[in-house]
Design a protein around this motif. Structure first.
Motif, PDB file in Angstrom:
ATOM      1  N   TYR A 302      -3.901 -10.159   0.716  1.00  0.00           N
ATOM      2  CA  TYR A 302      -2.703  -9.364   0.446  1.00  0.00           C
ATOM      3  C   TYR A 302      -2.109  -9.605  -0.932  1.00  0.00           C
ATOM      4  O   TYR A 302      -1.209  -8.883  -1.342  1.00  0.00           O
ATOM      5  CB  TYR A 302      -1.641  -9.670   1.506  1.00  0.00           C
ATOM      6  CG  TYR A 302      -1.897  -8.981   2.824  1.00  0.00           C
ATOM      7  CD1 TYR A 302      -1.662  -7.618   2.977  1.00  0.00           C
ATOM      8  CD2 TYR A 302      -2.383  -9.684   3.919  1.00  0.00           C
ATOM      9  CE1 TYR A 302      -1.890  -6.980   4.185  1.00  0.00           C
ATOM     10  CE2 TYR A 302      -2.611  -9.058   5.135  1.00  0.00           C
ATOM     11  CZ  TYR A 302      -2.359  -7.703   5.260  1.00  0.00           C
ATOM     12  OH  TYR A 302      -2.593  -7.071   6.453  1.00  0.00           O
ATOM     13  N   ASP A 306      -3.780  -3.691  -5.272  1.00  0.00           N
ATOM     14  CA  ASP A 306      -3.304  -2.369  -5.671  1.00  0.00           C
ATOM     15  C   ASP A 306      -2.715  -1.679  -4.443  1.00  0.00           C
ATOM     16  O   ASP A 306      -3.343  -1.655  -3.375  1.00  0.00           O
ATOM     17  CB  ASP A 306      -4.459  -1.550  -6.243  1.00  0.00           C
ATOM     18  CG  ASP A 306      -4.018  -0.167  -6.685  1.00  0.00           C
ATOM     19  OD1 ASP A 306      -3.426  -0.053  -7.769  1.00  0.00           O
ATOM     20  OD2 ASP A 306      -4.268   0.794  -5.922  1.00  0.00           O
ATOM     21  N   LEU A 307      -1.510  -1.140  -4.580  1.00  0.00           N
ATOM     22  CA  LEU A 307      -0.819  -0.550  -3.430  1.00  0.00           C
ATOM     23  C   LEU A 307      -1.611   0.605  -2.837  1.00  0.00           C
ATOM     24  O   LEU A 307      -1.718   0.727  -1.611  1.00  0.00           O
ATOM     25  CB  LEU A 307       0.578  -0.085  -3.842  1.00  0.00           C
ATOM     26  CG  LEU A 307       1.414   0.581  -2.744  1.00  0.00           C
ATOM     27  CD1 LEU A 307       1.605  -0.362  -1.566  1.00  0.00           C
ATOM     28  CD2 LEU A 307       2.761   1.035  -3.292  1.00  0.00           C
ATOM     29  N   ASP A 308      -2.169   1.452  -3.682  1.00  0.00           N
ATOM     30  CA  ASP A 308      -2.946   2.584  -3.166  1.00  0.00           C
ATOM     31  C   ASP A 308      -4.139   2.109  -2.343  1.00  0.00           C
ATOM     32  O   ASP A 308      -4.457   2.692  -1.301  1.00  0.00           O
ATOM     33  CB  ASP A 308      -3.429   3.465  -4.325  1.00  0.00           C
ATOM     34  CG  ASP A 308      -2.286   4.213  -5.003  1.00  0.00           C
ATOM     35  OD1 ASP A 308      -1.259   4.439  -4.335  1.00  0.00           O
ATOM     36  OD2 ASP A 308      -2.419   4.561  -6.192  1.00  0.00           O
ATOM     37  N   ILE A 311      -2.808   0.837   1.120  1.00  0.00           N
ATOM     38  CA  ILE A 311      -2.424   1.937   2.003  1.00  0.00           C
ATOM     39  C   ILE A 311      -3.660   2.695   2.472  1.00  0.00           C
ATOM     40  O   ILE A 311      -3.769   3.075   3.645  1.00  0.00           O
ATOM     41  CB  ILE A 311      -1.451   2.890   1.283  1.00  0.00           C
ATOM     42  CG1 ILE A 311      -0.157   2.143   0.897  1.00  0.00           C
ATOM     43  CG2 ILE A 311      -1.129   4.089   2.152  1.00  0.00           C
ATOM     44  CD1 ILE A 311       0.625   1.604   2.068  1.00  0.00           C
ATOM     45  N   LEU A 391       5.896  -8.046  -1.909  1.00  0.00           N
ATOM     46  CA  LEU A 391       6.380  -6.924  -2.717  1.00  0.00           C
ATOM     47  C   LEU A 391       6.337  -7.247  -4.205  1.00  0.00           C
ATOM     48  O   LEU A 391       6.052  -6.370  -5.031  1.00  0.00           O
ATOM     49  CB  LEU A 391       7.807  -6.565  -2.300  1.00  0.00           C
ATOM     50  CG  LEU A 391       7.987  -6.037  -0.874  1.00  0.00           C
ATOM     51  CD1 LEU A 391       9.467  -5.884  -0.548  1.00  0.00           C
ATOM     52  CD2 LEU A 391       7.252  -4.718  -0.677  1.00  0.00           C
ATOM     53  N   MET A 394       2.376  -7.525  -6.186  1.00  0.00           N
ATOM     54  CA  MET A 394       1.409  -6.438  -6.257  1.00  0.00           C
ATOM     55  C   MET A 394       0.756  -6.402  -7.637  1.00  0.00           C
ATOM     56  O   MET A 394       1.288  -6.932  -8.616  1.00  0.00           O
ATOM     57  CB  MET A 394       2.096  -5.100  -5.972  1.00  0.00           C
ATOM     58  CG  MET A 394       2.814  -5.022  -4.639  1.00  0.00           C
ATOM     59  SD  MET A 394       1.698  -5.187  -3.232  1.00  0.00           S
ATOM     60  CE  MET A 394       0.714  -3.720  -3.403  1.00  0.00           C
ATOM     61  N   ILE A 398       6.092  -2.062  -7.710  1.00  0.00           N
ATOM     62  CA  ILE A 398       6.321  -0.936  -6.798  1.00  0.00           C
ATOM     63  C   ILE A 398       6.932   0.240  -7.559  1.00  0.00           C
ATOM     64  O   ILE A 398       6.522   1.388  -7.395  1.00  0.00           O
ATOM     65  CB  ILE A 398       7.247  -1.361  -5.638  1.00  0.00           C
ATOM     66  CG1 ILE A 398       6.663  -2.576  -4.896  1.00  0.00           C
ATOM     67  CG2 ILE A 398       7.464  -0.201  -4.678  1.00  0.00           C
ATOM     68  CD1 ILE A 398       5.349  -2.322  -4.221  1.00  0.00           C
ATOM     69  N   SER A 427       1.742   6.668  -1.683  1.00  0.00           N
ATOM     70  CA  SER A 427       1.703   5.272  -1.229  1.00  0.00           C
ATOM     71  C   SER A 427       3.048   4.592  -1.450  1.00  0.00           C
ATOM     72  O   SER A 427       3.563   3.897  -0.560  1.00  0.00           O
ATOM     73  CB  SER A 427       0.602   4.510  -1.973  1.00  0.00           C
ATOM     74  OG  SER A 427      -0.664   5.058  -1.721  1.00  0.00           O
ATOM     75  N   THR A 428       3.636   4.790  -2.630  1.00  0.00           N
ATOM     76  CA  THR A 428       4.933   4.178  -2.929  1.00  0.00           C
ATOM     77  C   THR A 428       6.017   4.732  -2.024  1.00  0.00           C
ATOM     78  O   THR A 428       6.872   3.989  -1.524  1.00  0.00           O
ATOM     79  CB  THR A 428       5.304   4.416  -4.402  1.00  0.00           C
ATOM     80  OG1 THR A 428       4.274   3.898  -5.240  1.00  0.00           O
ATOM     81  CG2 THR A 428       6.615   3.738  -4.745  1.00  0.00           C
ATOM     82  N   LEU A 431       5.646   3.180   1.488  1.00  0.00           N
ATOM     83  CA  LEU A 431       6.072   1.779   1.523  1.00  0.00           C
ATOM     84  C   LEU A 431       7.589   1.660   1.434  1.00  0.00           C
ATOM     85  O   LEU A 431       8.211   0.905   2.193  1.00  0.00           O
ATOM     86  CB  LEU A 431       5.416   1.013   0.381  1.00  0.00           C
ATOM     87  CG  LEU A 431       5.827  -0.459   0.237  1.00  0.00           C
ATOM     88  CD1 LEU A 431       5.385  -1.252   1.452  1.00  0.00           C
ATOM     89  CD2 LEU A 431       5.256  -1.065  -1.032  1.00  0.00           C
TER      90      LEU A 431
END
Length: 528
Positions: A302, A306-308, A311, A391, A394, A398, A427-428, A431
């Protein structure tokens, strides 16, 4: 754990199962004396079943399958025996009776002799919590050796690997000497390990499906504090092949070796096994293989993701695309942290933090099940700290600096709905909606937590942004109704930041900040 519901027939102890156990005992009565001695006779089985009828026994947390396969070359089912959950068994059951019940549960996974196989992971940590309940005294090594010798042959023959995680000092000292003289083939299957994480890092065994209790997490924390070398070093640059440090391994003996060779290998392995638990240099005791570290190759944990990608990996799960870690943390926070003053504002100094970070750095598809409700009950400040770290850690922030101007112009809920949210990636947006929902529910308990929507916005805003100018980030994390401190304003002007105010607004104040926008969003969530 939910996947095990399809295996409920293995864990029930009703009259039907009782009859099956009786039939099982009678069927074994025609076997050899050694085999017969390991299974209850009809009379002892009747006595045992009478106890089970009076006290239901749930062994699903004591012995269970992980529903995963051991990596090559041993592609067999993995089962876990958790000694920390043995205290859940009725105290009226003796160790012999409990052993026979667990043996019955194990049988469907064993298969017939010469066909199939299984891998057993023993979590040797005992549960030292709960002073109010009677503690079950586990038997010593002599009892286990006696039981092993009397197991039906198929249980011993089909056991391909036996991992003992954190065995006691007494056990790990005697096992290397005793097991070879019981069976040299059995000894080659034995793998005592100082840590659960070493099961993954040293043997590539997936931890998925393993339910970790709080006592196991605490034991991992103690071990990692003494032996930080258990975890391979994280590479300085992501994506590069970086060598790993040498880590001791337990030597194996050839089943066809002579008795003299057994003795030599026994002493040698005993010394190496003992050395693997001591914080001393390890010379010539083996190492991780030269393959790429699991932390470097393929799927990651985790941290620094990358957030994308996160997700996308979570799409199709029961959480609607939200990473499982966030869902588990959110549930634990709303269940156990709503009575704690200063949640999210106060920091946790728990000794479990490094261990949890290390576990969550294992590839997501390989991670065990962490007891977040128990952890939150023990330290209500810890889950919010892990959430904030996730958070803020990342790969990209974000909220990037491309939306800073839009944040300043966002003054109403309608602006959030029609301007800000549409400007975000899917994605953002997903979240942030989950996070704001969580913070909104938490703000409803502000009388006990002393954390209203504004306070929560103040503590969460800094982890959402990380632009190229820290002065600009700092200004965005201030309350919008308060003037910018003179020193901060001067540094902003030196950096060339535009702090021009709107018409009708006093000098020294600005339109809006991230804190102001989050405060509105949390307070009025959901936006209709």
């Amino acid at each position: 754990m939910g996947n095990r519901s399809i295996l409920s027939s293995l864990w029930r102890n009703d009259d039907h199962v009782s009859d099956e156990t009786g039939d099982h005992s009678r069927a074994r009565s025609d076997e050899t004396t050694t085999t017969t001695s390991s299974i209850d006779t009809s009379s002892s089985s009747s006595s045992l079943m009478a106890k089970l009828r009076s006290q239901p026994l749930d062994t699903s947390s004591i012995l269970y399958p992980t529903l995963t396969l051991h990596p090559s070359p041993i592609h067999h089912n993995i089962l876990v025996l958790s000694l920390s959950h043995v205290s859940n068994a009725p105290p009226t059951l003796s160790n012999d009776e409990l052993f026979n019940v667990l043996l019955k549960r194990l049988e469907p996974w064993v298969g017939e002799e010469g066909e199939g196989g299984y891998v057993l992971i023993v979590l040797a940590d005992e549960d030292h919590s709960g002073k109010e309940k009677e503690k079950r005294n586990l038997p010593g090594i002599a009892w286990w050796v006696w039981r092993w010798k009397r197991l039906p042959r198929k249980y011993r023959k089909n056991l391909k690997r036996l991992y003992i995680v954190r065995p006691s000092l007494f056990t790990r000292t005697l096992l290397p000497f005793i097991i070879p003289f019981i069976s040299p083939k059995s000894y080659s299957k034995l793998h005592p390990l100082p840590s659960l994480l070493s099961l993954y890092h040293a043997h590539k065994v997936p931890l998925k499906g393993i339910d970790i209790s709080l006592s196991v997490v605490e034991a991992e924390s103690r071990v990692l504090k003494e032996r930080p070398d258990i975890i391979p070093p994280t590479p300085p640059t992501r994506g590069k092949n970086v060598g790993t440090e040498a880590v001791p391994t337990l030597k194996r003996i050839d089943s066809e070796s002579s008795l003299a060779s057994w003795g030599y290998q026994t002493i040698s392995s005993a010394m190496e096994t003992a050395a693997s638990y001591l914080p001393i240099p390890h010379f010539g005791l083996g190492s991780y293989d030269n393959q790429q570290s699991p932390l470097v190759s393929g799927n990651k944990g985790y941290w620094g993701r990358d957030l994308d990608d996160l997700i996308r990996a979570a799409e199709g799960n029961v959480n609607g695309g939200i990473p499982s870690l966030l869902v588990d943390l959110g549930k634990a926070i709303l269940q156990e942290c709503i009575r704690t003053e200063g949640v999210f504002r106060r920091t946790s100094n728990s000794h479990l933090v490094p261990t949890l970070i290390a576990i969550l750095d294992v590839p997501i598809s390989q991670q065990p099940n962490l007891p977040w409700p128990e952890i939150a009950k023990e330290d209500p400040l810890l889950p919010p700290k892990i959430l904030s770290r996730f958070l803020g850690d990342m790969k990209e922030p974000i909220l990037t600096n491309s939306v800073y101007d839009l944040i300043r112009r966002t003054r109403t809920i309608e602006d959030i709905k029609t301007r800000f949210i549409p400007s975000l990636s899917s994605s953002t947006s997903l979240l942030l909606n989950y996070l704001i929902d969580l913070l909104h529910q938490l703000s409803l308990y502000c009388e006990t937590t002393r954390m209203n929507s504004l306070n929560l916005a103040i503590v969460i805003a800094p982890v959402l942004i990380h632009g190229p100018d820290p002065i600009e980030d700092t200004i965005l994390c201030l309350e919008p109704s308060k003037p910018i401190p003179p020193g901060l304003r001067k540094m902003a002007e030196i950096n060339g930041l535009n702090l021009a105010t709107e018409e009708g607004v006093d000098e020294g104040q600005r339109s809006n900040t991230l804190v102001g926008m989050l405060d509105m969003w949390i307070k009025d969530y959901p936006i209709s």
